[in-house]
Design a protein around this motif. Structure first.
Motif, PDB file in Angstrom:
ATOM      1  N   PRO A  67      19.391  26.631  55.724  1.00 16.93           N
ATOM      2  CA  PRO A  67      20.196  25.648  55.180  1.00 16.93           C
ATOM      3  C   PRO A  67      19.386  24.149  55.031  1.00 16.93           C
ATOM      4  O   PRO A  67      18.618  23.931  55.719  1.00 16.93           O
ATOM      5  CB  PRO A  67      21.127  25.439  56.381  1.00 16.93           C
ATOM      6  N   GLN A  68      19.711  24.011  53.913  1.00 13.04           N
ATOM      7  CA  GLN A  68      19.100  22.640  53.397  1.00 13.04           C
ATOM      8  C   GLN A  68      20.195  21.371  53.296  1.00 13.04           C
ATOM      9  O   GLN A  68      20.050  20.919  51.981  1.00 13.04           O
ATOM     10  CB  GLN A  68      18.084  22.509  52.459  1.00 13.04           C
ATOM     11  N   GLY A  69      20.834  21.140  54.344  1.00 12.23           N
ATOM     12  CA  GLY A  69      21.924  20.212  53.822  1.00 12.23           C
ATOM     13  C   GLY A  69      23.387  20.743  53.464  1.00 12.23           C
ATOM     14  O   GLY A  69      24.294  20.511  53.921  1.00 12.23           O
ATOM     15  N   SER A  70      23.308  21.733  52.372  1.00 10.52           N
ATOM     16  CA  SER A  70      24.254  22.271  51.646  1.00 10.52           C
ATOM     17  C   SER A  70      24.646  23.726  52.237  1.00 10.52           C
ATOM     18  O   SER A  70      25.463  24.463  51.813  1.00 10.52           O
ATOM     19  CB  SER A  70      24.343  22.083  50.202  1.00 10.52           C
ATOM     20  N   GLY A  71      23.692  24.356  53.282  1.00 10.64           N
ATOM     21  CA  GLY A  71      23.889  25.427  53.703  1.00 10.64           C
ATOM     22  C   GLY A  71      23.079  26.624  52.856  1.00 10.64           C
ATOM     23  O   GLY A  71      22.430  26.335  51.974  1.00 10.64           O
ATOM     24  N   SER A  72      23.364  27.966  53.061  1.00 14.23           N
ATOM     25  CA  SER A  72      22.692  28.972  52.560  1.00 14.23           C
ATOM     26  C   SER A  72      23.410  29.682  51.453  1.00 14.23           C
ATOM     27  O   SER A  72      23.092  30.722  51.006  1.00 14.23           O
ATOM     28  CB  SER A  72      22.537  30.011  53.461  1.00 14.23           C
ATOM     29  N   LEU A  73      24.274  28.985  50.965  1.00 15.39           N
ATOM     30  CA  LEU A  73      25.228  29.433  49.619  1.00 15.39           C
ATOM     31  C   LEU A  73      24.439  29.610  48.338  1.00 15.39           C
ATOM     32  O   LEU A  73      23.682  28.680  48.213  1.00 15.39           O
ATOM     33  CB  LEU A  73      26.468  28.502  49.577  1.00 15.39           C
ATOM     34  N   ALA A  87      15.215  32.483  29.376  1.00 12.16           N
ATOM     35  CA  ALA A  87      15.034  31.783  27.975  1.00 12.16           C
ATOM     36  C   ALA A  87      16.361  30.743  27.984  1.00 12.16           C
ATOM     37  O   ALA A  87      15.873  29.459  27.453  1.00 12.16           O
ATOM     38  CB  ALA A  87      14.871  32.802  26.923  1.00 12.16           C
ATOM     39  N   HIS A  88      17.580  31.395  28.337  1.00 14.09           N
ATOM     40  CA  HIS A  88      18.812  30.207  28.347  1.00 14.09           C
ATOM     41  C   HIS A  88      18.336  28.898  29.343  1.00 14.09           C
ATOM     42  O   HIS A  88      18.513  27.832  28.785  1.00 14.09           O
ATOM     43  CB  HIS A  88      19.916  30.912  28.342  1.00 14.09           C
ATOM     44  N   LEU A  89      18.020  29.508  30.539  1.00 14.82           N
ATOM     45  CA  LEU A  89      17.852  28.453  31.615  1.00 14.82           C
ATOM     46  C   LEU A  89      16.643  27.393  31.090  1.00 14.82           C
ATOM     47  O   LEU A  89      16.859  26.238  31.180  1.00 14.82           O
ATOM     48  CB  LEU A  89      17.263  28.921  32.722  1.00 14.82           C
ATOM     49  N   GLY A  90      15.631  27.697  30.287  1.00 17.44           N
ATOM     50  CA  GLY A  90      14.515  27.090  29.814  1.00 17.44           C
ATOM     51  C   GLY A  90      15.072  26.139  28.664  1.00 17.44           C
ATOM     52  O   GLY A  90      14.768  24.921  28.618  1.00 17.44           O
ATOM     53  N   GLN A  91      15.975  26.526  27.953  1.00 13.81           N
ATOM     54  CA  GLN A  91      16.761  25.842  26.735  1.00 13.81           C
ATOM     55  C   GLN A  91      17.421  24.841  27.384  1.00 13.81           C
ATOM     56  O   GLN A  91      17.496  23.449  27.006  1.00 13.81           O
ATOM     57  CB  GLN A  91      17.524  26.774  25.906  1.00 13.81           C
ATOM     58  N   LEU A  92      18.028  24.824  28.566  1.00 14.30           N
ATOM     59  CA  LEU A  92      18.895  23.943  29.383  1.00 14.30           C
ATOM     60  C   LEU A  92      18.034  22.906  30.152  1.00 14.30           C
ATOM     61  O   LEU A  92      18.436  21.976  30.810  1.00 14.30           O
ATOM     62  CB  LEU A  92      19.808  24.818  30.195  1.00 14.30           C
ATOM     63  N   GLY A  93      16.727  23.065  30.302  1.00 14.84           N
ATOM     64  CA  GLY A  93      15.737  22.364  30.940  1.00 14.84           C
ATOM     65  C   GLY A  93      15.838  22.528  32.459  1.00 14.84           C
ATOM     66  O   GLY A  93      15.116  21.850  33.021  1.00 14.84           O
ATOM     67  N   TYR A  94      16.047  23.919  32.954  1.00 10.17           N
ATOM     68  CA  TYR A  94      15.938  24.379  34.033  1.00 10.17           C
ATOM     69  C   TYR A  94      15.662  25.417  34.252  1.00 10.17           C
ATOM     70  O   TYR A  94      15.999  26.331  34.739  1.00 10.17           O
ATOM     71  CB  TYR A  94      17.327  24.207  34.798  1.00 10.17           C
ATOM     72  N   PRO A  95      14.199  25.892  33.792  1.00 14.61           N
ATOM     73  CA  PRO A  95      13.471  27.240  33.955  1.00 14.61           C
ATOM     74  C   PRO A  95      13.297  27.404  35.338  1.00 14.61           C
ATOM     75  O   PRO A  95      13.180  26.704  36.100  1.00 14.61           O
ATOM     76  CB  PRO A  95      12.258  26.700  33.354  1.00 14.61           C
ATOM     77  N   PRO A  96      13.440  28.835  35.595  1.00 17.85           N
ATOM     78  CA  PRO A  96      13.155  29.191  36.971  1.00 17.85           C
ATOM     79  C   PRO A  96      11.573  29.009  37.164  1.00 17.85           C
ATOM     80  O   PRO A  96      10.794  29.010  36.418  1.00 17.85           O
ATOM     81  CB  PRO A  96      13.254  30.819  36.713  1.00 17.85           C
ATOM     82  N   LEU A 115      21.898  19.653  40.811  1.00 19.27           N
ATOM     83  CA  LEU A 115      22.035  19.318  42.142  1.00 19.27           C
ATOM     84  C   LEU A 115      21.125  19.849  43.083  1.00 19.27           C
ATOM     85  O   LEU A 115      20.982  19.601  44.224  1.00 19.27           O
ATOM     86  CB  LEU A 115      23.547  19.306  42.653  1.00 19.27           C
ATOM     87  N   GLY A 116      20.354  21.045  42.714  1.00 25.24           N
ATOM     88  CA  GLY A 116      19.711  21.486  43.516  1.00 25.24           C
ATOM     89  C   GLY A 116      20.138  23.038  44.060  1.00 25.24           C
ATOM     90  O   GLY A 116      19.371  23.404  45.152  1.00 25.24           O
ATOM     91  N   ASN A 117      21.229  23.065  43.796  1.00 23.64           N
ATOM     92  CA  ASN A 117      21.979  24.358  44.234  1.00 23.64           C
ATOM     93  C   ASN A 117      21.417  25.588  43.753  1.00 23.64           C
ATOM     94  O   ASN A 117      20.991  25.730  42.504  1.00 23.64           O
ATOM     95  CB  ASN A 117      23.537  24.597  43.704  1.00 23.64           C
ATOM     96  N   ARG A 118      21.004  26.525  44.464  1.00 22.75           N
ATOM     97  CA  ARG A 118      20.278  27.843  44.219  1.00 22.75           C
ATOM     98  C   ARG A 118      21.171  28.749  43.538  1.00 22.75           C
ATOM     99  O   ARG A 118      22.266  28.888  43.498  1.00 22.75           O
ATOM    100  CB  ARG A 118      19.857  28.594  45.336  1.00 22.75           C
TER     101      ARG A 118
END
Length: 131
Positions: A67-73, A87-96, A115-118
């Motif tokens: 947990p990092q503040g918001s839990g293990s969800l 590829a889609h995540l990369g286009q959005l600016g959030y590549p893995p 927001l940093g959610n996994r």
């Protein structure tokens, strides 16, 4: 518009080092048995409007699920093509930030929302092309 990812489903997962205790809690809370159920590894509950998976992280990944503040969800998206999702995540600016991993249930990649959610993008073994 770019790449269109075909989502199979979205469901909620909880990482639980105390796997059996959490599975029992949700079995009682929802009054249903997990299906599928792999003791010590994975349990899934399907209730109207909810698909909840509970998994025990591999010991090499446990720190990733502390947990990092918001839990293990984690929010999981099952996709038909993992490379398209990356590829889609990369286009959005959030590549893995890491490479694809292979688990007993398929291939997956972790990413994070603004927001940093996994976010876990998962391709089941049935969807993985055979070589």
């Amino acid at each position: 518009m770019g790449i269109k990812v075909k989502y199979q489903a979205a469901f909620v997962t909880l990482a639980a080092a105390n796997f059996e205790e959490i599975v029992e809690f949700y079995a009682q809370l929802l009054a249903i048995a997990p299906n599928p159920y792999r003791p010590g590894v994975y349990a899934e509950f399907a209730a109207p409007g909810l698909r909840l998976g509970i998994f025990k992280p591999k010991s090499s990944h446990e720190s990733e699920f502390l947990p990092q503040g918001s839990g293990s969800l984690s929010l999981c998206f099952e996709v038909t093509n993992l490379e398209e999702a990356i590829a889609h995540l990369g286009q959005l600016g959030y590549p893995p930030p890491a490479a694809i991993t292979t688990a007993s249930h398929g291939r997956e990649i972790y990413a994070y929302d603004p927001l940093g959610n996994r976010l876990i993008f998962h391709q089941s073994l049935e969807q993985v092309p055979k070589n």
